[in-house]
Design a protein around this motif. Structure first.
Motif, PDB file in Angstrom:
ATOM      1  N   ARG A   1       0.850  -1.194   0.000  1.00 14.60           N
ATOM      2  CA  ARG A   1       0.000   0.000   0.000  1.00 14.60           C
ATOM      3  C   ARG A   1       0.884   1.241   0.000  1.00 14.60           C
ATOM      4  O   ARG A   1       1.519   1.562   1.010  1.00 14.60           O
ATOM      5  CB  ARG A   1      -0.940  -0.001   1.206  1.00 14.60           C
ATOM      6  CG  ARG A   1      -2.044  -1.031   1.101  1.00 14.60           C
ATOM      7  CD  ARG A   1      -2.866  -1.087   2.394  1.00 14.60           C
ATOM      8  NE  ARG A   1      -3.558   0.172   2.649  1.00 14.60           N
ATOM      9  CZ  ARG A   1      -4.744   0.485   2.174  1.00 14.60           C
ATOM     10  NH1 ARG A   1      -5.376  -0.361   1.382  1.00 14.60           N
ATOM     11  NH2 ARG A   1      -5.323   1.625   2.470  1.00 14.60           N
ATOM     12  N   TRP A   2       0.918   1.933  -1.134  1.00 14.13           N
ATOM     13  CA  TRP A   2       1.829   3.071  -1.275  1.00 14.13           C
ATOM     14  C   TRP A   2       1.486   4.201  -0.317  1.00 14.13           C
ATOM     15  O   TRP A   2       2.357   4.934   0.129  1.00 14.13           O
ATOM     16  CB  TRP A   2       1.853   3.577  -2.711  1.00 14.13           C
ATOM     17  CG  TRP A   2       0.614   4.318  -3.145  1.00 14.13           C
ATOM     18  CD1 TRP A   2      -0.420   3.812  -3.872  1.00 14.13           C
ATOM     19  CD2 TRP A   2       0.278   5.681  -2.876  1.00 14.13           C
ATOM     20  NE1 TRP A   2      -1.380   4.776  -4.069  1.00 14.13           N
ATOM     21  CE2 TRP A   2      -0.976   5.939  -3.476  1.00 14.13           C
ATOM     22  CE3 TRP A   2       0.911   6.723  -2.189  1.00 14.13           C
ATOM     23  CZ2 TRP A   2      -1.597   7.179  -3.410  1.00 14.13           C
ATOM     24  CZ3 TRP A   2       0.284   7.965  -2.121  1.00 14.13           C
ATOM     25  CH2 TRP A   2      -0.953   8.175  -2.726  1.00 14.13           C
ATOM     26  N   ASN A   3       0.213   4.358   0.005  1.00 14.77           N
ATOM     27  CA  ASN A   3      -0.140   5.470   0.901  1.00 14.77           C
ATOM     28  C   ASN A   3       0.400   5.250   2.303  1.00 14.77           C
ATOM     29  O   ASN A   3       0.719   6.207   3.013  1.00 14.77           O
ATOM     30  CB  ASN A   3      -1.660   5.654   0.944  1.00 14.77           C
ATOM     31  CG  ASN A   3      -2.365   4.480   1.581  1.00 14.77           C
ATOM     32  OD1 ASN A   3      -2.116   3.337   1.228  1.00 14.77           O
ATOM     33  ND2 ASN A   3      -3.249   4.749   2.519  1.00 14.77           N
TER      34      ASN A   3
ATOM     35  N   VAL B   1      10.286  14.442  -2.080  1.00 16.91           N
ATOM     36  CA  VAL B   1       9.362  13.442  -2.610  1.00 16.91           C
ATOM     37  C   VAL B   1       7.984  13.584  -1.964  1.00 16.91           C
ATOM     38  O   VAL B   1       6.950  13.535  -2.639  1.00 16.91           O
ATOM     39  CB  VAL B   1       9.923  12.019  -2.389  1.00 16.91           C
ATOM     40  CG1 VAL B   1       8.871  10.962  -2.728  1.00 16.91           C
ATOM     41  CG2 VAL B   1      11.173  11.803  -3.228  1.00 16.91           C
ATOM     42  N   CYS B   2       7.952  13.774  -0.660  1.00 16.73           N
ATOM     43  CA  CYS B   2       6.670  13.897   0.048  1.00 16.73           C
ATOM     44  C   CYS B   2       5.902  15.134  -0.392  1.00 16.73           C
ATOM     45  O   CYS B   2       4.668  15.124  -0.414  1.00 16.73           O
ATOM     46  CB  CYS B   2       6.902  13.929   1.555  1.00 16.73           C
ATOM     47  SG  CYS B   2       7.338  12.314   2.256  1.00 16.73           S
ATOM     48  N   GLU B   3       6.611  16.183  -0.733  1.00 23.74           N
ATOM     49  CA  GLU B   3       5.945  17.395  -1.223  1.00 23.74           C
ATOM     50  C   GLU B   3       5.131  17.102  -2.479  1.00 23.74           C
ATOM     51  O   GLU B   3       4.024  17.627  -2.664  1.00 23.74           O
ATOM     52  CB  GLU B   3       6.989  18.472  -1.518  1.00 23.74           C
ATOM     53  CG  GLU B   3       6.389  19.764  -2.061  1.00 23.74           C
ATOM     54  CD  GLU B   3       7.446  20.770  -2.478  1.00 23.74           C
ATOM     55  OE1 GLU B   3       7.079  21.830  -3.016  1.00 23.74           O
ATOM     56  OE2 GLU B   3       8.641  20.481  -2.282  1.00 23.74           O
TER      57      GLU B   3
ATOM     58  N   PHE C   1      -0.972  13.663  -4.546  1.00 23.94           N
ATOM     59  CA  PHE C   1      -1.584  12.387  -4.914  1.00 23.94           C
ATOM     60  C   PHE C   1      -2.367  11.805  -3.738  1.00 23.94           C
ATOM     61  O   PHE C   1      -3.433  11.219  -3.926  1.00 23.94           O
ATOM     62  CB  PHE C   1      -0.502  11.405  -5.356  1.00 23.94           C
ATOM     63  CG  PHE C   1       0.130  11.742  -6.670  1.00 23.94           C
ATOM     64  CD1 PHE C   1      -0.372  11.218  -7.850  1.00 23.94           C
ATOM     65  CD2 PHE C   1       1.219  12.591  -6.744  1.00 23.94           C
ATOM     66  CE1 PHE C   1       0.203  11.529  -9.062  1.00 23.94           C
ATOM     67  CE2 PHE C   1       1.803  12.907  -7.945  1.00 23.94           C
ATOM     68  CZ  PHE C   1       1.291  12.379  -9.117  1.00 23.94           C
ATOM     69  N   SER C   2      -1.838  11.945  -2.541  1.00 30.04           N
ATOM     70  CA  SER C   2      -2.530  11.435  -1.362  1.00 30.04           C
ATOM     71  C   SER C   2      -3.859  12.145  -1.158  1.00 30.04           C
ATOM     72  O   SER C   2      -4.870  11.520  -0.837  1.00 30.04           O
ATOM     73  CB  SER C   2      -1.642  11.618  -0.129  1.00 30.04           C
ATOM     74  OG  SER C   2      -2.290  11.143   1.030  1.00 30.04           O
ATOM     75  N   THR C   3      -3.873  13.462  -1.382  1.00 30.90           N
ATOM     76  CA  THR C   3      -5.113  14.231  -1.253  1.00 30.90           C
ATOM     77  C   THR C   3      -6.160  13.741  -2.248  1.00 30.90           C
ATOM     78  O   THR C   3      -7.336  13.549  -1.900  1.00 30.90           O
ATOM     79  CB  THR C   3      -4.839  15.729  -1.486  1.00 30.90           C
ATOM     80  OG1 THR C   3      -3.899  16.188  -0.519  1.00 30.90           O
ATOM     81  CG2 THR C   3      -6.128  16.536  -1.365  1.00 30.90           C
ATOM     82  N   MET C   4      -5.738  13.519  -3.471  1.00 37.60           N
ATOM     83  CA  MET C   4      -6.691  13.085  -4.502  1.00 37.60           C
ATOM     84  C   MET C   4      -7.240  11.696  -4.206  1.00 37.60           C
ATOM     85  O   MET C   4      -8.449  11.458  -4.321  1.00 37.60           O
ATOM     86  CB  MET C   4      -6.025  13.097  -5.870  1.00 37.60           C
ATOM     87  CG  MET C   4      -6.972  12.718  -6.993  1.00 37.60           C
ATOM     88  SD  MET C   4      -6.231  12.899  -8.622  1.00 37.60           S
ATOM     89  CE  MET C   4      -7.646  12.547  -9.676  1.00 37.60           C
ATOM     90  N   THR C   5      -6.366  10.760  -3.818  1.00 36.89           N
ATOM     91  CA  THR C   5      -6.844   9.403  -3.552  1.00 36.89           C
ATOM     92  C   THR C   5      -7.726   9.357  -2.317  1.00 36.89           C
ATOM     93  O   THR C   5      -8.645   8.532  -2.226  1.00 36.89           O
ATOM     94  CB  THR C   5      -5.660   8.440  -3.381  1.00 36.89           C
ATOM     95  OG1 THR C   5      -4.699   9.018  -2.483  1.00 36.89           O
ATOM     96  CG2 THR C   5      -4.983   8.164  -4.698  1.00 36.89           C
TER      97      THR C   5
ATOM     98  N   GLN D   1      -8.495  18.282  -9.157  1.00 37.47           N
ATOM     99  CA  GLN D   1      -7.385  17.472  -8.644  1.00 37.47           C
ATOM    100  C   GLN D   1      -6.440  17.050  -9.769  1.00 37.47           C
ATOM    101  O   GLN D   1      -5.215  17.078  -9.611  1.00 37.47           O
ATOM    102  CB  GLN D   1      -7.942  16.246  -7.921  1.00 37.47           C
ATOM    103  CG  GLN D   1      -8.878  16.556  -6.771  1.00 37.47           C
ATOM    104  CD  GLN D   1      -8.219  17.419  -5.708  1.00 37.47           C
ATOM    105  OE1 GLN D   1      -7.020  17.308  -5.452  1.00 37.47           O
ATOM    106  NE2 GLN D   1      -9.000  18.283  -5.081  1.00 37.47           N
ATOM    107  N   VAL D   2      -7.006  16.657 -10.901  1.00 36.36           N
ATOM    108  CA  VAL D   2      -6.166  16.271 -12.040  1.00 36.36           C
ATOM    109  C   VAL D   2      -5.352  17.454 -12.528  1.00 36.36           C
ATOM    110  O   VAL D   2      -4.171  17.322 -12.874  1.00 36.36           O
ATOM    111  CB  VAL D   2      -7.041  15.704 -13.182  1.00 36.36           C
ATOM    112  CG1 VAL D   2      -6.201  15.465 -14.430  1.00 36.36           C
ATOM    113  CG2 VAL D   2      -7.713  14.408 -12.746  1.00 36.36           C
TER     114      VAL D   2
END
Length: 371
Positions: A54-56, A97-99, A104-108, A125-126
């Motif tokens: 799980r990447w998140n 990287v986290c920046e 992506f985390s917000t969108m998912t 978001q896109v």
């Protein structure tokens, strides 16, 4: 795209992962770590460990670990057995990287939330992701350019073509309307592509609206015909007084079902965008259209149908998961020998019943052993 980004710091991720495993391995280590945290007066108190598929969870582990970046070297001074301490350069790369992955985390999280979001929220978001990758691909930092290059290639591959549903749904958000095209398309496409996509969107929007308008006129005509037939049978000739002689409602049905020169869609787009009072993130577009159904009867029906279309049919678990859909040694509780036995047993059952793979004459039930 996220995996492409994480691959650039895989060595550092392994360091942080092993650090968390080591420190969480005993109460004594946790106590020493907590003492250092208290000395530095940090608010965060707990390290978290990621899940390999799980990447998140990997992103969350890195985000928490960054808050302890001053703690790890101090802990190393007290524990000679600790061998996986990231250095300052590692932390700089993790922060970069986290920046990027934060977007992506917000969108998912929006896609996989507990409530099903309406389809008007995704173009924003896109667009954020596209703008971010384009900007970072021109960064002066060589590390960032290398990381973003693969991510941008994949983004352009999947989002290079304009998604009609996503854009039309965004236009039906009263906060955005047609302004969303004017704002986002120049940021997402070249000048020629932006103009072509905007033209396609407008044509599609008016074409869909025309179908709804024709359908509403047909329904109204059928309803008026039914009322007239019933009226001839029920109302006796020469009736005096009362509301029936006024027949104003029938008159309105006749004259106001004809679409004027300026349609509801034209009126909606010509008005200023709606500005939320309070938290814009909690705005519900369907509630707004419900409240304005009398003003836009045709357009509200169209918005109701389009906004309710889910943006994805993929389960929320799969949104975050980097694991494949085959049984692997990490997820499976079956040993390789057991899996091989079951596959052989299935082949024997096929042969015993004369069944070829993919061509089943009769249903064949195979009872698998309990494991």
């Amino acid at each position: 795209m996220v995996q492409d980004g994480l691959s650039q710091i895989r060595r550092i991720i392994d360091k942080i992962h092993e650090s968390v495993v080591y420190i969480n391995g005993s109460e004594g280590r946790l106590k020493v770590f907590a003492e250092i945290v208290q000395q530095l007066r940090l608010l965060c108190r707990k390290l978290i460990l990621d899940c390999k598929t799980r990447w998140n969870s990997t992103y969350d582990m890195l985000e928490i670990a960054i808050k302890f970046k001053e703690v790890f070297p101090r802990y190393k001074e007290r524990d000679e057995g600790y061998e996986h301490c990231p250095d300052k350069e590692d932390w700089v790369k993790v922060e970069k990287v986290c920046e990027i992955l934060r977007v992506f985390s917000t969108m998912t999280n929006i896609i996989s939330g507990s409530n099903y979001p309406t389809s008007n929220v995704f173009l924003r978001q896109v667009c954020r992701i596209k703008i971010l990758l384009d900007k970072k691909s021109e960064s002066e930092d060589e590390f960032i350019r290398q990381m973003v290059r693969k991510m941008k290639e994949k983004c352009d591959k999947y989002w290079g073509q304009c998604n009609l549903l996503m854009v039309v749904a965004a236009i039906l958000d009263p906060r955005y309307k047609i302004r969303v095209i004017e704002f986002s398309f120049p940021k997402m496409y070249s000048e020629v592509e932006a103009w072509a996509n905007a033209t396609t969107i407008r044509d599609t929007l008016y074409e869909v609206y025309g179908e709804y308008a024709n359908d509403c006129q047909s329904s109204s005509a059928v309803r008026r015909g039914t009322i007239e037939r019933v009226g001839l049978e029920v109302i006796p000739e020469g009736s005096m007084g009362g509301a029936d002689d006024w027949e104003f409602d029938d008159f309105l049905d006749e004259v106001e079902t004809i679409e004027p020169n300026k349609s509801q869609l034209d009126i909606y787009l010509s008005e200023a965008c709606y500005k939320c009072q309070g938290d814009s993130e909690n705005f519900d577009a369907l509630d707004w259209w419900k409240a304005n159904a009398l003003k836009y009867p045709i357009l509200s029906r169209m918005a109701h149908d389009i906004l309710a279309i889910p943006i994805t049919t993929v389960a929320s678990e799969a949104t975050f998961s980097a694991g494949s859909r085959v049984i692997d040694t990490y997820r499976s509780s079956l040993s390789p020998e057991t899996v091989e036995m079951l596959l052989c047993g299935a082949d024997w059952c096929h042969i015993l019943n004369g069944v070829k793979k993919g061509i089943t004459k009769e249903p064949v039930e195979i009872q698998l052993p309990k494991v």
